[in-house]
Design a protein around this motif. Sequence first.
Motif, PDB file in Angstrom:
ATOM      1  N   HIS A 178       0.810  -1.210   0.000  1.00 39.79           N
ATOM      2  CA  HIS A 178       0.000   0.000   0.000  1.00 39.79           C
ATOM      3  C   HIS A 178       0.845   1.262   0.000  1.00 39.79           C
ATOM      4  N   ASP A 179       2.139   1.129  -0.077  1.00 37.71           N
ATOM      5  CA  ASP A 179       2.994   2.295   0.091  1.00 37.71           C
ATOM      6  C   ASP A 179       3.776   2.638  -1.167  1.00 37.71           C
ATOM      7  N   VAL A 180       3.096   2.622  -2.309  1.00 38.39           N
ATOM      8  CA  VAL A 180       3.763   3.053  -3.531  1.00 38.39           C
ATOM      9  C   VAL A 180       4.056   4.532  -3.368  1.00 38.39           C
ATOM     10  N   GLY A 181       5.315   4.896  -3.446  1.00 35.75           N
ATOM     11  CA  GLY A 181       5.743   6.272  -3.175  1.00 35.75           C
ATOM     12  C   GLY A 181       5.291   7.262  -4.221  1.00 35.75           C
ATOM     13  N   ARG A 182       5.054   8.473  -3.804  1.00 40.05           N
ATOM     14  CA  ARG A 182       4.718   9.563  -4.706  1.00 40.05           C
ATOM     15  C   ARG A 182       5.991  10.291  -5.067  1.00 40.05           C
ATOM     16  N   TYR A 183       6.156  10.625  -6.331  1.00 38.41           N
ATOM     17  CA  TYR A 183       7.362  11.277  -6.817  1.00 38.41           C
ATOM     18  C   TYR A 183       7.577  12.616  -6.120  1.00 38.41           C
ATOM     19  N   ALA A 213      13.494  10.331  -6.613  1.00 42.51           N
ATOM     20  CA  ALA A 213      12.704   9.120  -6.776  1.00 42.51           C
ATOM     21  C   ALA A 213      12.680   8.705  -8.245  1.00 42.51           C
ATOM     22  N   ALA A 214      12.505   7.413  -8.471  1.00 42.75           N
ATOM     23  CA  ALA A 214      12.389   6.903  -9.836  1.00 42.75           C
ATOM     24  C   ALA A 214      11.119   7.464 -10.467  1.00 42.75           C
ATOM     25  N   LEU A 215      11.152   7.605 -11.765  1.00 43.23           N
ATOM     26  CA  LEU A 215      10.006   8.142 -12.482  1.00 43.23           C
ATOM     27  C   LEU A 215       9.032   7.066 -12.922  1.00 43.23           C
ATOM     28  N   SER A 216       9.419   5.814 -12.750  1.00 44.64           N
ATOM     29  CA  SER A 216       8.541   4.725 -13.151  1.00 44.64           C
ATOM     30  C   SER A 216       8.790   3.510 -12.266  1.00 44.64           C
ATOM     31  N   GLN A 217       7.911   2.541 -12.429  1.00 44.23           N
ATOM     32  CA  GLN A 217       8.012   1.314 -11.653  1.00 44.23           C
ATOM     33  C   GLN A 217       7.882   0.124 -12.591  1.00 44.23           C
ATOM     34  N   ILE A 225       0.225 -10.186  -7.426  1.00 41.45           N
ATOM     35  CA  ILE A 225       1.062  -9.010  -7.664  1.00 41.45           C
ATOM     36  C   ILE A 225       1.687  -8.637  -6.327  1.00 41.45           C
ATOM     37  N   GLY A 226       2.979  -8.865  -6.239  1.00 39.51           N
ATOM     38  CA  GLY A 226       3.688  -8.689  -4.975  1.00 39.51           C
ATOM     39  C   GLY A 226       3.885  -7.238  -4.602  1.00 39.51           C
ATOM     40  N   PRO A 227       4.511  -7.007  -3.470  1.00 36.92           N
ATOM     41  CA  PRO A 227       4.752  -5.633  -3.011  1.00 36.92           C
ATOM     42  C   PRO A 227       5.768  -4.916  -3.890  1.00 36.92           C
ATOM     43  N   MET A 228       5.631  -3.620  -3.991  1.00 32.67           N
ATOM     44  CA  MET A 228       6.562  -2.782  -4.746  1.00 32.67           C
ATOM     45  C   MET A 228       7.763  -2.527  -3.844  1.00 32.67           C
ATOM     46  N   LYS A 229       8.931  -2.995  -4.289  1.00 33.06           N
ATOM     47  CA  LYS A 229      10.171  -2.802  -3.533  1.00 33.06           C
ATOM     48  C   LYS A 229      11.205  -2.218  -4.480  1.00 33.06           C
ATOM     49  N   ALA A 230      11.753  -1.070  -4.107  1.00 32.66           N
ATOM     50  CA  ALA A 230      12.759  -0.396  -4.935  1.00 32.66           C
ATOM     51  C   ALA A 230      12.241  -0.238  -6.364  1.00 32.66           C
ATOM     52  N   ASP A 231      10.994   0.170  -6.476  1.00 30.18           N
ATOM     53  CA  ASP A 231      10.339   0.439  -7.762  1.00 30.18           C
ATOM     54  C   ASP A 231      10.187  -0.800  -8.630  1.00 30.18           C
ATOM     55  N   GLU A 232      10.198  -1.978  -8.014  1.00 30.05           N
ATOM     56  CA  GLU A 232       9.996  -3.214  -8.750  1.00 30.05           C
ATOM     57  C   GLU A 232       9.012  -4.111  -7.996  1.00 30.05           C
ATOM     58  N   CYS A 233       8.237  -4.833  -8.761  1.00 33.41           N
ATOM     59  CA  CYS A 233       7.228  -5.715  -8.197  1.00 33.41           C
ATOM     60  C   CYS A 233       7.243  -7.015  -8.981  1.00 33.41           C
ATOM     61  N   GLN A 234       7.244  -8.136  -8.304  1.00 33.14           N
ATOM     62  CA  GLN A 234       7.185  -9.443  -8.950  1.00 33.14           C
ATOM     63  C   GLN A 234       5.740  -9.947  -8.960  1.00 33.14           C
ATOM     64  N   ILE A 235       5.383 -10.575 -10.048  1.00 30.32           N
ATOM     65  CA  ILE A 235       4.050 -11.161 -10.193  1.00 30.32           C
ATOM     66  C   ILE A 235       4.205 -12.678 -10.193  1.00 30.32           C
ATOM     67  N   ASP A 236       3.489 -13.347  -9.298  1.00 28.26           N
ATOM     68  CA  ASP A 236       3.508 -14.808  -9.224  1.00 28.26           C
ATOM     69  C   ASP A 236       2.570 -15.352 -10.311  1.00 28.26           C
TER      70      ASP A 236
END
Length: 159
Positions: A5-10, A16-20, A57-68
């Motif tokens: 729930h904590d996808v960061g706001r730019y 911060a990264a501009l995309s995920q 859809i896993g948690p967003m970590k360091a602007d990356e998310c893994q999908i099972d």
Amino acid sequence: MSVAHDVGRYDQQEEAALSQYFDMGDQTLWNPSNGASRLFIGQVNVYEAEVGLPSGIGPMKADECQIDPTTFTAFVDALLAWHRRTSHVVMTALSEGFIATVLVLAERAGIEVNWQSVDFAEGGALKDVQVPTVPDSAEGAWAAALQQKSRELGRFMVT
């Protein structure tokens, strides 16, 4: 639920990264802007609750998310069945963009969507019916329209 729930706001982060990235293994399925990612993840939470299944859809970590892939496949099938049983015009309109986005991710992941699981004979009765009722479209027309929307959307979803 599986989504962070904590996808960061730019605008709240320095440098911060501009995309995920939404990845399945080493393959990037989608690389949206932070804003699009934030809206998508919020909708994932809504539809996980609606269908009663985790999305994979896993948690967003360091602007990356893994999908099972296994969990995501079950979620996609359940989402399509839920959408097909819903004949409420507003609910259909609200959900079509999200479902089209999910279908693009599924296609890019090589997941074969189970369109047969949305058959009324197997899936049961309609729910959240529109009053007054609207004419029911043929099964083939419903699936074709959703597939077309997904193809159109996919052209704008950068990987």
